[in-house]
Scaffold this motif. Structure first.
Motif, mmCIF file in Angstrom:
data_model
loop_
_atom_site.group_PDB
_atom_site.id
_atom_site.type_symbol
_atom_site.label_atom_id
_atom_site.label_comp_id
_atom_site.label_asym_id
_atom_site.label_seq_id
_atom_site.Cartn_x
_atom_site.Cartn_y
_atom_site.Cartn_z
ATOM 1 N N ARG A 80 34.120 -28.538 53.308
ATOM 2 C CA ARG A 80 34.827 -29.465 52.408
ATOM 3 C C ARG A 80 34.805 -30.899 52.938
ATOM 4 O O ARG A 80 34.753 -31.839 52.159
ATOM 5 C CB ARG A 80 36.273 -29.018 52.225
ATOM 6 N N SER A 81 34.858 -31.054 54.252
ATOM 7 C CA SER A 81 34.853 -32.406 54.822
ATOM 8 C C SER A 81 33.431 -32.911 55.090
ATOM 9 O O SER A 81 33.256 -34.058 55.495
ATOM 10 C CB SER A 81 35.678 -32.448 56.108
ATOM 11 N N ARG A 82 32.442 -32.030 54.895
ATOM 12 C CA ARG A 82 31.022 -32.357 55.105
ATOM 13 C C ARG A 82 30.757 -32.824 56.538
ATOM 14 O O ARG A 82 29.950 -33.709 56.778
ATOM 15 C CB ARG A 82 30.545 -33.395 54.097
ATOM 16 N N ARG A 83 31.439 -32.213 57.486
ATOM 17 C CA ARG A 83 31.289 -32.559 58.898
ATOM 18 C C ARG A 83 30.968 -31.292 59.686
ATOM 19 O O ARG A 83 31.297 -30.186 59.275
ATOM 20 C CB ARG A 83 32.579 -33.165 59.468
ATOM 21 N N HIS A 84 30.382 -31.479 60.855
ATOM 22 C CA HIS A 84 30.109 -30.346 61.735
ATOM 23 C C HIS A 84 31.382 -29.526 61.930
ATOM 24 O O HIS A 84 31.402 -28.311 61.771
ATOM 25 C CB HIS A 84 29.591 -30.865 63.087
ATOM 26 N N SER A 85 32.465 -30.192 62.281
ATOM 27 C CA SER A 85 33.787 -29.598 62.429
ATOM 28 C C SER A 85 34.746 -30.447 61.606
ATOM 29 O O SER A 85 34.598 -31.663 61.540
ATOM 30 C CB SER A 85 34.222 -29.605 63.896
ATOM 31 N N PRO A 90 33.946 -39.777 60.062
ATOM 32 C CA PRO A 90 32.612 -39.935 59.466
ATOM 33 C C PRO A 90 31.506 -40.312 60.444
ATOM 34 O O PRO A 90 30.396 -39.823 60.317
ATOM 35 C CB PRO A 90 32.820 -41.032 58.422
ATOM 36 N N GLU A 91 31.768 -41.171 61.403
ATOM 37 C CA GLU A 91 30.707 -41.611 62.306
ATOM 38 C C GLU A 91 30.573 -40.740 63.549
ATOM 39 O O GLU A 91 29.708 -40.955 64.375
ATOM 40 C CB GLU A 91 30.926 -43.071 62.726
ATOM 41 N N GLN A 92 31.448 -39.786 63.716
ATOM 42 C CA GLN A 92 31.378 -38.914 64.880
ATOM 43 C C GLN A 92 30.396 -37.783 64.631
ATOM 44 O O GLN A 92 30.189 -37.360 63.498
ATOM 45 C CB GLN A 92 32.738 -38.271 65.178
ATOM 46 N N ASP A 93 29.825 -37.291 65.701
ATOM 47 C CA ASP A 93 29.100 -36.037 65.628
ATOM 48 C C ASP A 93 29.746 -35.104 66.635
ATOM 49 O O ASP A 93 30.675 -35.474 67.337
ATOM 50 C CB ASP A 93 27.598 -36.220 65.866
#
Length: 126
Positions: A80-85, A90-93
């Motif tokens: 839902r957040s479209r992030r790895h975790s 947004p700019e973090q990986d």
């Protein structure tokens, strides 16, 4: 054709929200081995969800023994957040997240009293 059932793994989050993670179960109607396919443990790796959908159709037509469990979006909060975790900005990986508290791969088999990701993993493991 086999019977495909849609079901949900239910987890209670730390803040009291209830999250229902959908999955498919293909039951051949005959005893045999089981296979589990878990996709999208990381919210930015969603290609596996399409693989699960296509594999479900193949299993529906061709499975002759046992069961197949297909979880297309295991870490639904991260998807839902479209992030790895789901706790990343947004700019973090994930490399910039030294704690990795919500990396689902680090939580199996999960904990019903852990953080939200651990609770999701636990509900799926059950």
């Amino acid at each position: 054709m086999n019977k495909v059932k849609i079901d949900y793994a239910t987890a209670s989050m730390v803040d009291g929200r209830i999250i229902h993670t959908p999955f498919w179960r293909v039951d051949s109607g005959r005893d045999g081995p089981s296979l589990v396919l878990i996709a999208s443990q990381h919210g930015n790796e969603v290609q596996g969800a399409e693989v699960a959908r296509r594999f479900m159709e193949v299993c529906d037509r061709q499975l002759i023994k046992g069961n197949v469990w297909l979880i297309p979006m295991a870490n639904i909060l991260a998807v839902r957040s479209r992030r790895h975790s789901f706790d990343l900005e947004p700019e973090q990986d994930n490399a910039a997240n030294p704690n990795k508290y919500h990396n689902m791969q680090r939580h199996w088999p999960g904990n019903p009293d852990g953080n939200d990701t651990s609770r999701l993993a636990y509900s799926l493991d059950q």
